[in-house]
Design an enzyme around this catalytic site. Structure first.
Site, PDB file in Angstrom:
ATOM      1  N   ALA A 140      -0.382  -2.033   4.846  1.00 11.38           N
ATOM      2  CA  ALA A 140      -0.995  -0.690   4.976  1.00 11.38           C
ATOM      3  C   ALA A 140      -1.983  -0.507   3.831  1.00 11.38           C
ATOM      4  O   ALA A 140      -1.863   0.391   3.015  1.00 11.38           O
ATOM      5  CB  ALA A 140       0.088   0.390   4.936  1.00 11.38           C
ATOM      6  N   GLY A 162       0.817  -1.212   0.000  1.00  8.99           N
ATOM      7  CA  GLY A 162       0.000   0.000   0.000  1.00  8.99           C
ATOM      8  C   GLY A 162       0.846   1.255   0.000  1.00  8.99           C
ATOM      9  O   GLY A 162       1.587   1.513   0.952  1.00  8.99           O
ATOM     10  N   VAL A 215       0.263  -7.071  -4.536  1.00 10.54           N
ATOM     11  CA  VAL A 215       0.765  -8.215  -3.762  1.00 10.54           C
ATOM     12  C   VAL A 215      -0.316  -9.292  -3.753  1.00 10.54           C
ATOM     13  O   VAL A 215      -1.487  -9.002  -3.503  1.00 10.54           O
ATOM     14  CB  VAL A 215       1.125  -7.776  -2.325  1.00 10.54           C
ATOM     15  CG1 VAL A 215       1.537  -8.987  -1.486  1.00 10.54           C
ATOM     16  CG2 VAL A 215       2.244  -6.742  -2.356  1.00 10.54           C
ATOM     17  N   ILE A 239      -0.854   6.053   4.768  1.00 13.78           N
ATOM     18  CA  ILE A 239      -0.102   5.451   5.877  1.00 13.78           C
ATOM     19  C   ILE A 239       1.170   4.776   5.364  1.00 13.78           C
ATOM     20  O   ILE A 239       2.236   4.876   5.979  1.00 13.78           O
ATOM     21  CB  ILE A 239      -0.978   4.456   6.672  1.00 13.78           C
ATOM     22  CG1 ILE A 239      -2.235   5.163   7.173  1.00 13.78           C
ATOM     23  CG2 ILE A 239      -0.204   3.859   7.840  1.00 13.78           C
ATOM     24  CD1 ILE A 239      -3.155   4.313   8.031  1.00 13.78           C
ATOM     25  N   HIS A 272       7.804  39.002   6.957  1.00 11.41           N
ATOM     26  CA  HIS A 272       8.937  38.599   6.115  1.00 11.41           C
ATOM     27  C   HIS A 272      10.172  38.440   6.986  1.00 11.41           C
ATOM     28  O   HIS A 272      10.467  39.344   7.780  1.00 11.41           O
ATOM     29  CB  HIS A 272       9.170  39.682   5.056  1.00 11.41           C
ATOM     30  CG  HIS A 272      10.312  39.387   4.143  1.00 11.41           C
ATOM     31  ND1 HIS A 272      10.253  38.388   3.195  1.00 11.41           N
ATOM     32  CD2 HIS A 272      11.540  39.949   4.033  1.00 11.41           C
ATOM     33  CE1 HIS A 272      11.408  38.363   2.533  1.00 11.41           C
ATOM     34  NE2 HIS A 272      12.202  39.285   3.026  1.00 11.41           N
ATOM     35  N   GLU A 325       2.442  -0.723  -4.530  1.00 14.80           N
ATOM     36  CA  GLU A 325       1.131  -0.080  -4.661  1.00 14.80           C
ATOM     37  C   GLU A 325       0.405  -0.646  -5.881  1.00 14.80           C
ATOM     38  O   GLU A 325       0.926  -0.592  -6.996  1.00 14.80           O
ATOM     39  CB  GLU A 325       1.308   1.442  -4.780  1.00 14.80           C
ATOM     40  CG  GLU A 325       0.061   2.198  -5.168  1.00 14.80           C
ATOM     41  CD  GLU A 325      -1.165   1.887  -4.316  1.00 14.80           C
ATOM     42  OE1 GLU A 325      -1.091   1.991  -3.088  1.00 14.80           O
ATOM     43  OE2 GLU A 325      -2.213   1.515  -4.909  1.00 14.80           O
TER      44      GLU A 325
HETATM   45  P1  NAD Z   1      -5.206   4.174   1.618  1.00  8.45           P
HETATM   46  O1  NAD Z   1      -6.499   3.772   1.028  1.00  8.45           O
HETATM   47  O2  NAD Z   1      -4.792   5.600   1.594  1.00  8.45           O
HETATM   48  O3  NAD Z   1      -4.026   3.333   0.926  1.00  8.45           O
HETATM   49  C1  NAD Z   1      -4.026   1.929   0.834  1.00  8.45           C
HETATM   50  C2  NAD Z   1      -3.392   1.557  -0.477  1.00  8.45           C
HETATM   51  O4  NAD Z   1      -3.147   0.156  -0.467  1.00  8.45           O
HETATM   52  C3  NAD Z   1      -4.278   1.835  -1.684  1.00  8.45           C
HETATM   53  O5  NAD Z   1      -3.624   2.759  -2.522  1.00  8.45           O
HETATM   54  C4  NAD Z   1      -4.435   0.470  -2.337  1.00  8.45           C
HETATM   55  O6  NAD Z   1      -4.395   0.526  -3.734  1.00  8.45           O
HETATM   56  C5  NAD Z   1      -3.239  -0.303  -1.791  1.00  8.45           C
HETATM   57  N1  NAD Z   1      -3.394  -1.769  -1.765  1.00  8.45           N
HETATM   58  C6  NAD Z   1      -4.410  -2.487  -1.226  1.00  8.45           C
HETATM   59  N2  NAD Z   1      -4.190  -3.825  -1.391  1.00  8.45           N
HETATM   60  C7  NAD Z   1      -2.998  -3.940  -2.050  1.00  8.45           C
HETATM   61  C8  NAD Z   1      -2.220  -5.034  -2.517  1.00  8.45           C
HETATM   62  N3  NAD Z   1      -2.609  -6.295  -2.340  1.00  8.45           N
HETATM   63  N4  NAD Z   1      -1.050  -4.803  -3.127  1.00  8.45           N
HETATM   64  C9  NAD Z   1      -0.619  -3.516  -3.307  1.00  8.45           C
HETATM   65  N5  NAD Z   1      -1.327  -2.440  -2.910  1.00  8.45           N
HETATM   66  C10 NAD Z   1      -2.498  -2.645  -2.279  1.00  8.45           C
HETATM   67  O7  NAD Z   1      -5.237   3.581   3.099  1.00  8.45           O
HETATM   68  P2  NAD Z   1      -4.281   3.853   4.331  1.00  8.45           P
HETATM   69  O8  NAD Z   1      -3.003   4.474   3.903  1.00  8.45           O
HETATM   70  O9  NAD Z   1      -4.224   2.560   5.068  1.00  8.45           O
HETATM   71  O10 NAD Z   1      -5.121   4.906   5.159  1.00  8.45           O
HETATM   72  C11 NAD Z   1      -6.435   4.583   5.584  1.00  8.45           C
HETATM   73  C12 NAD Z   1      -7.264   5.817   5.820  1.00  8.45           C
HETATM   74  O11 NAD Z   1      -6.811   6.512   6.951  1.00  8.45           O
HETATM   75  C13 NAD Z   1      -7.252   6.773   4.655  1.00  8.45           C
HETATM   76  O12 NAD Z   1      -8.552   7.257   4.447  1.00  8.45           O
HETATM   77  C14 NAD Z   1      -6.363   7.880   5.129  1.00  8.45           C
HETATM   78  O13 NAD Z   1      -6.705   9.136   4.546  1.00  8.45           O
HETATM   79  C15 NAD Z   1      -6.602   7.877   6.632  1.00  8.45           C
HETATM   80  N6  NAD Z   1      -5.422   8.361   7.326  1.00  8.45           N
HETATM   81  C16 NAD Z   1      -5.106   9.688   7.257  1.00  8.45           C
HETATM   82  C17 NAD Z   1      -3.957  10.145   7.858  1.00  8.45           C
HETATM   83  C18 NAD Z   1      -3.612  11.585   7.778  1.00  8.45           C
HETATM   84  O14 NAD Z   1      -4.507  12.421   7.725  1.00  8.45           O
HETATM   85  N7  NAD Z   1      -2.339  11.954   7.765  1.00  8.45           N
HETATM   86  C19 NAD Z   1      -3.099   9.281   8.499  1.00  8.45           C
HETATM   87  C20 NAD Z   1      -3.444   7.963   8.562  1.00  8.45           C
HETATM   88  C21 NAD Z   1      -4.599   7.509   7.953  1.00  8.45           C
END
Ligand code: NAD
Length: 480
Positions: free
Chosen positions: A280, A192, A249, A196, A457, A215
């Site tokens: 993730a 992912g 994956v 995160i 500034h 990804e």
């Molecule tokens: P995400 O949906 O942002 O990313 C997960 C990614 O994993 C996706 O792009 C997906 O295509 C990929 N994926 C899934 N299965 C896969 C596989 N088998 N092989 C390869 N890639 C694969 O999810 P996240 O990063 O876990 O975050 C979850 C939620 O929590 C999101 O809505 C995020 O916005 C929120 N969050 C926000 C913050 C922040 O505001 N900074 C921090 C943490 C989480």
């Protein structure tokens, strides 16, 4: 055995940011309030703050800061004329510092609860109907029943598990476990490349792990503006992150102290062997067993709680806020805004949320932050727009102070009305620079309003001013 009954004006289920802030606002408004939460930290202690504080953003930014300092000490501190001898890394201490930050903040929340007379009940809550909640607690052998005039569900979310990459807690770990590693793995893979995955990938890469992000999607970061996403890809690649796009994956297995994983891309199937694998791949709402079947709480097909635009569930007097609802993205500050909105609604105050001015932040180095609409979305609907882009390293403050001085700020305005439609940033302190843009959008400001505003500034805030000037072909620190 009869169960103990307690009566409250409001019972909040969940003490993450959406829940605990909602409880505080309810108490401020004069309601007799209880907050039920079942989080236990790794020492087995109750801890308020939910996943956000204990195993999410706050833990992430604490580790991010340590990783940035370590990186600066090992790459570039000499530019300051400072020589620090042999730099060594004690990851155990890094983790304990993070734990201390969490524990002290959780204690502050508990303290605020005490001051506001909020009853904190540690245990697992279950909605029995629109007026009753049962609480199962290890501290109290019999479960108790809470009678509530109003109920606010704020149960948050947790990592999604993948059946083909089962978490074993040692070699294949989830995103919460990835904030507690006691040694830096030599090689690390992350399933992912979302929010995160990128945050964790950057941290462990800077601590020295050879990090590979896998990804499934072909496009890197689909949520932010495309120009920001491609700049982010270029910067993270230069930092040594190995980001493989279109790489899905399909299996992962631990054996002989290693993880072997298979992924598919357009060239075929590949095998990879790493020391650790972080899953993730997204988060799911915490709604499992939240309501008794006879309560008839309506969930959607992905188990998110169904709510209307006022955060009302299908049950009278029962509201839901934060990650576990169908409304808006999973962001702590969205949950906080909803928690306050609902508390005020119960008090008869209607202060609706402006979801159009909801900021988003990715806590990488450099940070990515945005508000409003992207250029691609606006062009797709043929909106007449003007765009201004300013490179952050043309700003004097960034130039003088920031070790990581790459990045851009982009402002998009309506071509005829000049209203600000979106601001997108990748760069040092992007989340802080963005705050002015959020305020500007909240007050329906134009880019002319930004240009007429005096900015100190040299400060980072001038980058927004310069982007607004760039939109008018008048940037002061750019060649013509
Ligand atoms: P995400 O949906 O942002 O990313 C997960 C990614 O994993 C996706 O792009 C997906 O295509 C990929 N994926 C899934 N299965 C896969 C596989 N088998 N092989 C390869 N890639 C694969 O999810 P996240 O990063 O876990 O975050 C979850 C939620 O929590 C999101 O809505 C995020 O916005 C929120 N969050 C926000 C913050 C922040 O505001 N900074 C921090 C943490 C989480």
């Amino acid at each position: 055995m009869s169960k103990k009954h307690s009566q409250f004006d409001v019972v909040v289920v969940g003490a993450g940011p959406a829940g605990y802030i909602s409880a505080i606002r309810c108490a401020q408004l004069g309601f007799k309030t209880a907050c039920v939460d079942n989080w236990g930290n790794k020492k087995g202690q109750n801890s308020l703050g939910g996943a956000h504080l204990n195993a999410g953003c706050v833990a992430t930014i604490a580790l991010l800061e340590s990783s940035k300092i370590y990186h600066l000490m090992t790459h570039g501190i000499n530019d300051h004329g400072i020589y620090a001898g042999n730099i060594s890394l004690d990851i155990g201490k890094v983790i304990r510092r993070k734990d201390h930050i969490i524990e002290t903040f959780a204690a502050k929340i508990a303290d605020i609860f005490t001051h506001h007379n909020i009853t904190y009940i540690h245990g697992k809550a279950k909605l029995l109907n629109d007026k009753h909640i049962s609480v199962n607690s290890s501290e109290h052998p019999t479960s108790s029943i809470l009678d509530a005039k109003n109920i606010i569900l704020a149960t948050g979310s947790s990592p999604i598990e993948l059946p083909y990459a089962p978490i074993d807690g040692e070699f294949i770990i989830d995103t919460a476990m990835a904030l507690n590693l006691e040694t830096v793995p030599e090689t690390l893979a992350i399933i992912g490349g979302g929010v995160i995955g990128l945050e964790l990938g950057g941290i462990w890469n800077r601590f020295g792990a050879k990090t590979i992000l896998l990804e499934a999607q072909e496009n890197f970061l689909y949520l932010p503006d495309h120009q920001i996403a491609s700049e982010a890809y270029r910067i993270f690649k230069n930092q040594g992150l190995d980001m493989r796009l279109g790489a899905r994956v399909i299996t992962a297995k631990a054996h002989d102290n290693k993880v072997t994983l298979c992924y598919q891309d357009q060239h075929g199937t590949h095998t990879l062997s790493v020391d650790k694998l972080i899953v993730a791949s997204g988060r799911k709402p915490n709604t499992d067993n939240l309501a008794a079947p006879e309560a008839n709480l309506l969930l959607d097909e992905n188990d998110f709680i169904h709510v209307d635009e006022n955060c009302r569930t299908n049950l009278p007097g029962v509201y839901a806020v934060g990650d576990s609802t169908v409304l808006g993205p999973m962001l702590a500050h969205k949950g906080i805004a909803e928690g306050i909105f609902v508390a005020e609604q119960i008090a008869g105050i209607h202060n609706p949320i402006n979801y159009d001015a909801l900021p988003s932040v990715i806590y990488t180095d450099p940070e990515i932050a945005w508000v409003g609409q992207t250029e691609q979305a606006l062009r797709a609907i043929a909106e007449p727009i003007k765009v201004g882009v300013f490179p952050l390293n043309a700003n004097l403050r960034v130039h003088a102070t920031e070790p990581q001085n790459e990045g851009i700020i982009k402002i998009i305005a309506h071509a005829e009305t000049d209203a600000i439609l979106g601001v997108h940033i990748i760069g040092a302190h992007a989340s802080e620079i963005l705050a002015e843009a959020v305020l500007a959008m909240e007050f329906s400001a134009s880019t002319e309003d930004l240009v007429q505003t005096i900015h100190s500034h040299p400060t980072l805030s001038e980058t927004l001013y310069e982007a607004a000037l760039a939109l008018k072909n008048r940037a002061l620190h750019l060649p013509l």
